[in-house]
Design an enzyme around this catalytic site. Structure first.
Site, PDB file in Angstrom:
ATOM      1  N   ARG A 104      32.297  93.418  -0.466  1.00 39.98           N
ATOM      2  CA  ARG A 104      32.010  94.845  -0.526  1.00 39.98           C
ATOM      3  C   ARG A 104      32.426  95.414  -1.890  1.00 39.98           C
ATOM      4  NH1 ARG A 104      32.727  98.080   4.662  1.00 39.98           N
ATOM      5  NH2 ARG A 104      34.110  96.372   5.232  1.00 39.98           N
ATOM      6  N   GLN A 150      62.045  54.602  16.528  1.00 39.89           N
ATOM      7  CA  GLN A 150      60.891  53.788  16.917  1.00 39.89           C
ATOM      8  C   GLN A 150      61.426  52.602  17.716  1.00 39.89           C
ATOM      9  OE1 GLN A 150      58.921  52.307  13.475  1.00 39.89           O
ATOM     10  NE2 GLN A 150      56.890  52.430  14.391  1.00 39.89           N
ATOM     11  N   LYS A 162      38.752  90.826  18.483  1.00 43.97           N
ATOM     12  CA  LYS A 162      39.029  90.435  17.100  1.00 43.97           C
ATOM     13  C   LYS A 162      40.317  89.615  17.115  1.00 43.97           C
ATOM     14  CE  LYS A 162      36.835  94.209  14.706  1.00 43.97           C
ATOM     15  NZ  LYS A 162      36.987  95.319  13.771  1.00 43.97           N
ATOM     16  N   ASN A 213      26.805  95.760  -1.371  1.00 45.05           N
ATOM     17  CA  ASN A 213      26.922  96.548  -0.147  1.00 45.05           C
ATOM     18  C   ASN A 213      25.721  96.210   0.724  1.00 45.05           C
ATOM     19  OD1 ASN A 213      26.996  98.379   1.899  1.00 45.05           O
ATOM     20  ND2 ASN A 213      27.611 100.102   0.610  1.00 45.05           N
ATOM     21  N   THR A 214      25.958  95.384   1.710  1.00 47.19           N
ATOM     22  CA  THR A 214      24.846  94.876   2.525  1.00 47.19           C
ATOM     23  C   THR A 214      24.414  95.882   3.588  1.00 47.19           C
ATOM     24  OG1 THR A 214      26.470  93.758   3.881  1.00 47.19           O
ATOM     25  CG2 THR A 214      25.394  92.440   2.174  1.00 47.19           C
ATOM     26  N   PHE A 241      33.118  87.445  10.394  1.00 50.02           N
ATOM     27  CA  PHE A 241      33.277  88.858  10.751  1.00 50.02           C
ATOM     28  C   PHE A 241      33.699  88.977  12.201  1.00 50.02           C
ATOM     29  CE2 PHE A 241      29.875  89.473   7.416  1.00 50.02           C
ATOM     30  CZ  PHE A 241      30.757  89.989   6.483  1.00 50.02           C
ATOM     31  N   GLY A 284      55.114  61.974  20.674  1.00 49.48           N
ATOM     32  CA  GLY A 284      54.479  60.778  21.219  1.00 49.48           C
ATOM     33  C   GLY A 284      55.478  59.956  21.995  1.00 49.48           C
ATOM     34  N   GLY A 285      55.386  58.650  21.857  1.00 48.83           N
ATOM     35  CA  GLY A 285      56.290  57.782  22.596  1.00 48.83           C
ATOM     36  C   GLY A 285      57.574  57.466  21.831  1.00 48.83           C
ATOM     37  N   GLN A 286      57.767  58.107  20.673  1.00 46.32           N
ATOM     38  CA  GLN A 286      58.947  57.794  19.849  1.00 46.32           C
ATOM     39  C   GLN A 286      59.895  58.985  19.868  1.00 46.32           C
ATOM     40  OE1 GLN A 286      58.311  54.834  18.836  1.00 46.32           O
ATOM     41  NE2 GLN A 286      56.088  54.848  18.772  1.00 46.32           N
ATOM     42  N   TYR A 327      43.426  87.356  14.887  1.00 47.44           N
ATOM     43  CA  TYR A 327      44.117  86.839  13.698  1.00 47.44           C
ATOM     44  C   TYR A 327      44.922  85.593  14.100  1.00 47.44           C
ATOM     45  CZ  TYR A 327      43.044  90.939  10.838  1.00 47.44           C
ATOM     46  OH  TYR A 327      42.395  91.890  10.098  1.00 47.44           O
TER      47      TYR A 327
HETATM   48  N1  COA Z   1      28.900  95.364   2.650  1.00 51.86           N
HETATM   49  C1  COA Z   1      28.884  96.252   3.644  1.00 51.86           C
HETATM   50  N2  COA Z   1      29.566  96.124   4.787  1.00 51.86           N
HETATM   51  C2  COA Z   1      30.321  95.006   4.913  1.00 51.86           C
HETATM   52  C3  COA Z   1      30.388  94.018   3.913  1.00 51.86           C
HETATM   53  C4  COA Z   1      29.624  94.236   2.742  1.00 51.86           C
HETATM   54  N3  COA Z   1      29.622  93.351   1.739  1.00 51.86           N
HETATM   55  N4  COA Z   1      31.207  93.045   4.326  1.00 51.86           N
HETATM   56  C5  COA Z   1      31.650  93.398   5.543  1.00 51.86           C
HETATM   57  N5  COA Z   1      31.101  94.590   5.903  1.00 51.86           N
HETATM   58  C6  COA Z   1      31.306  95.325   7.139  1.00 51.86           C
HETATM   59  C7  COA Z   1      30.807  94.600   8.359  1.00 51.86           C
HETATM   60  O1  COA Z   1      29.421  94.753   8.493  1.00 51.86           O
HETATM   61  C8  COA Z   1      31.609  95.294   9.443  1.00 51.86           C
HETATM   62  O2  COA Z   1      31.041  96.549   9.722  1.00 51.86           O
HETATM   63  P1  COA Z   1      30.791  97.147  11.225  1.00 51.86           P
HETATM   64  O3  COA Z   1      32.048  96.885  11.988  1.00 51.86           O
HETATM   65  O4  COA Z   1      30.515  98.594  10.961  1.00 51.86           O
HETATM   66  O5  COA Z   1      29.643  96.452  11.820  1.00 51.86           O
HETATM   67  C9  COA Z   1      32.939  95.521   8.730  1.00 51.86           C
HETATM   68  O6  COA Z   1      32.688  95.484   7.348  1.00 51.86           O
HETATM   69  C10 COA Z   1      33.986  94.415   8.902  1.00 51.86           C
HETATM   70  O7  COA Z   1      34.099  94.059  10.145  1.00 51.86           O
HETATM   71  P2  COA Z   1      35.204  93.060  10.717  1.00 51.86           P
HETATM   72  O8  COA Z   1      34.926  91.670  10.328  1.00 51.86           O
HETATM   73  O9  COA Z   1      35.191  93.305  12.187  1.00 51.86           O
HETATM   74  O10 COA Z   1      36.560  93.511   9.989  1.00 51.86           O
HETATM   75  P3  COA Z   1      37.966  93.945  10.550  1.00 51.86           P
HETATM   76  O11 COA Z   1      38.814  94.143   9.359  1.00 51.86           O
HETATM   77  O12 COA Z   1      37.883  95.064  11.515  1.00 51.86           O
HETATM   78  O13 COA Z   1      38.480  92.660  11.367  1.00 51.86           O
HETATM   79  C11 COA Z   1      39.061  90.360  11.676  1.00 51.86           C
HETATM   80  C12 COA Z   1      39.030  91.549  10.716  1.00 51.86           C
HETATM   81  C13 COA Z   1      39.523  89.166  10.861  1.00 51.86           C
HETATM   82  C14 COA Z   1      40.032  90.640  12.811  1.00 51.86           C
HETATM   83  C15 COA Z   1      37.637  90.114  12.224  1.00 51.86           C
HETATM   84  O14 COA Z   1      36.763  89.942  11.150  1.00 51.86           O
HETATM   85  C16 COA Z   1      37.540  88.908  13.138  1.00 51.86           C
HETATM   86  O15 COA Z   1      37.963  88.930  14.294  1.00 51.86           O
HETATM   87  N6  COA Z   1      36.915  87.830  12.637  1.00 51.86           N
HETATM   88  C17 COA Z   1      36.658  86.644  13.402  1.00 51.86           C
HETATM   89  C18 COA Z   1      37.868  85.797  13.578  1.00 51.86           C
HETATM   90  C19 COA Z   1      38.587  85.528  12.281  1.00 51.86           C
HETATM   91  O16 COA Z   1      38.017  84.960  11.402  1.00 51.86           O
HETATM   92  N7  COA Z   1      39.848  85.979  12.229  1.00 51.86           N
HETATM   93  C20 COA Z   1      40.798  85.852  11.190  1.00 51.86           C
HETATM   94  C21 COA Z   1      40.545  85.076  10.131  1.00 51.86           C
HETATM   95  S1  COA Z   1      41.816  84.825   9.013  1.00 51.86           S
END
Ligand code: COA
Length: 418
Positions: free
Chosen positions: A40, A275, A139, A75-76, A99, A250-252, A141
């Protein structure tokens, strides 16, 4: 050693952030893939600014997980950004993302849409839980995954709470699993000509590493005890696998034992393994020859009820030896053991430097920084680790490669799409 790398020519859209996804794509970049990190504009991957050690400079959290990549800020959610992503999808081999659930669909890039754009593309995805799981909307972590995947309930001491590991079992481990999936799908594509969706959940990746603990649950269900756990034979077992402290899995039988200086140095310990077939050398190393043929000690079964007394005897032997001196003696007796090494000791370890497991690389703003190199070694190539990119460092280069001209690129900057 050859100069070309096996993944040369493979283009990867790296739509990942934090740790699980970036660890996967970093590994593939080391092995030659052209990894384009899509971030982003303005902020980029959140880890660029998390836990900073130098104000205003990309944090080590980011630099240590994003080496050898190019950065495209995009910005997608804008029409221009979506168009660029569509072009990238058409010209790439793999798209990796981690994501939160549904984010890619909401952006307009469902698996169906991706297949329409490029049926050869491999879409690789990390989520906390697998598709269809009753927690699929969560979500996740690192530590959440360690708890959900069985690591926390089986780690720590029996009289303490569930404990998470310092190793990134949920994050980097899932990334490594995903990398195996991606490489498999790339080989599969050579036969079928088609891409496919490759998914790895963090819960599944943790559970896969906890396989031996599931083994123990099944054994416990059948026999009611686990003889290699500290709870046996003096303590009680419930109907779930207990936390076994530092017991050998394990077994050790094994344990973390104090060495000289443990009172002030938190890592003055070694791991010592008994061992079965090494009993005689252990007795010789400890100067306990009388234990060699003593029926009370000579078999693993006979030793089990006094295993902690044996460990106490070994600790007594260790008390005037540093962890390094102890290992230098024990290695001569072929005893599986190692010093408990701190991050500081590992960072300075000469062997790790020589093998490329720890490297120092250049970064445009930070100068030289230390990072962890490839843990996988090859006879015919040695991955060269390069510094992580600045946010958007390769934006214009990537757009030019996609066929945009200077005016179009300037307009995208103007519209804040990149
Ligand atoms: N341009 C525009 N928007 C972007 C973008 C870009 N280049 N890159 C990301 N975004 C947007 C996404 O479209 C999303 O938008 P939306 O929620 O409006 O649809 C948002 O940014 C990010 O979403 P998300 O990934 O849910 O971020 P988060 O900060 O709320 O959550 C995590 C973070 C890690 C908890 C979550 O991504 C997750 O659960 N991921 C899967 C498991 C994982 O990988 N966990 C941890 C890894 S270390």
């Amino acid at each position: 050693m050859s100069n070309s790398l096996p993944l040369d020519g493979v283009r990867i859209i790296d739509f990942t952030h934090v740790q699980a996804g970036p660890a996967c794509t970093q590994l593939l970049a080391w092995f030659g893939a052209d990894v384009i990190k899509v971030e982003r504009p303005g902020s980029g991957d959140v880890t660029r600014s998390q836990l900073r050690d130098i104000p205003g400079v990309d944090a080590l959290y980011f630099t240590m997980l994003n080496s050898n990549k190019r950065s495209l800020s995009l910005n997608t959610k804008t029409p221009e950004g979506k168009e660029v992503l569509e072009k990238l999808i058409k010209e790439s081999d793999v798209l990796v993302e981690n994501f939160g659930p549904g984010a890619l669909d909401r952006m307009g890039f469902s698996w169906e849409r991706i297949q329409e754009l490029n049926p050869k593309l491999i879409h690789a995805s990390v989520k906390g839980f697998s598709d269809g799981h009753h927690y699929e909307d969560l979500k996740v972590y690192e530590n959440v995954a360690q708890c959900a995947g069985g690591a926390a309930s089986t780690t720590g001491f029996w009289d303490g709470p569930p404990t998470v590991s310092g190793a990134a079992l949920g994050d980097s481990n899932t990334g490594m699993h995903l990398a195996i999936g991606i490489l498999t799908a790339l080989i599969g594509r050579e036969k079928t000509g088609k891409g496919q969706k490759v998914a790895c959940s963090m819960q599944d990746a943790v559970l896969n590493l906890c396989r031996v603990k599931m083994r123990d649950q099944l054994r416990l269900d059948r026999v009611g005890h686990l003889e290699e756990y500290p709870q046996y034979p003096h303590g009680e077992f419930s109907d779930v696998v207990p936390r076994g402290g530092n017991a050998g899995g394990g077994g050790q039988p094994g344990w973390v034992l104090k060495c000289k200086g443990w009172e002030t140095d938190p890592n003055a310990y070694i791991y010592f393994t008994i061992q079965g077939h090494a009993w005689e050398p252990i007795c010789r190393a400890l100067d306990k020859p009388e234990w060699i043929d003593d029926p009370e000690y000579m078999t693993a079964e006979a030793r089990q009820d006094k295993i902690f007394d044996i460990f106490a005897t070994i600790e007594d032997w260790l008390k005037d030896k540093t962890k390094f001196e102890a290992v230098d003696i024990l290695r001569k007796f072929d005893i599986p053991c190692a010093p408990v090494l701190s991050m500081k000791e590992l960072a300075a370890d000469k062997s790790l430097r020589e093998s490329g497991s720890i490297v120092e690389v250049e970064h445009k703003e930070r100068g030289t920084y230390l990072t962890i190199g490839s843990p996988i070694k090859f006879s015919d190539m040695k991955p060269v680790i390069t510094g992580s990119p600045l946010l958007g460092e390769h934006t214009d280069e990537v757009l030019t490669g996609l066929g945009y001209n200077r005016e179009q690129i300037a307009a995208m900057h103007e519209a804040k799409a990149v």
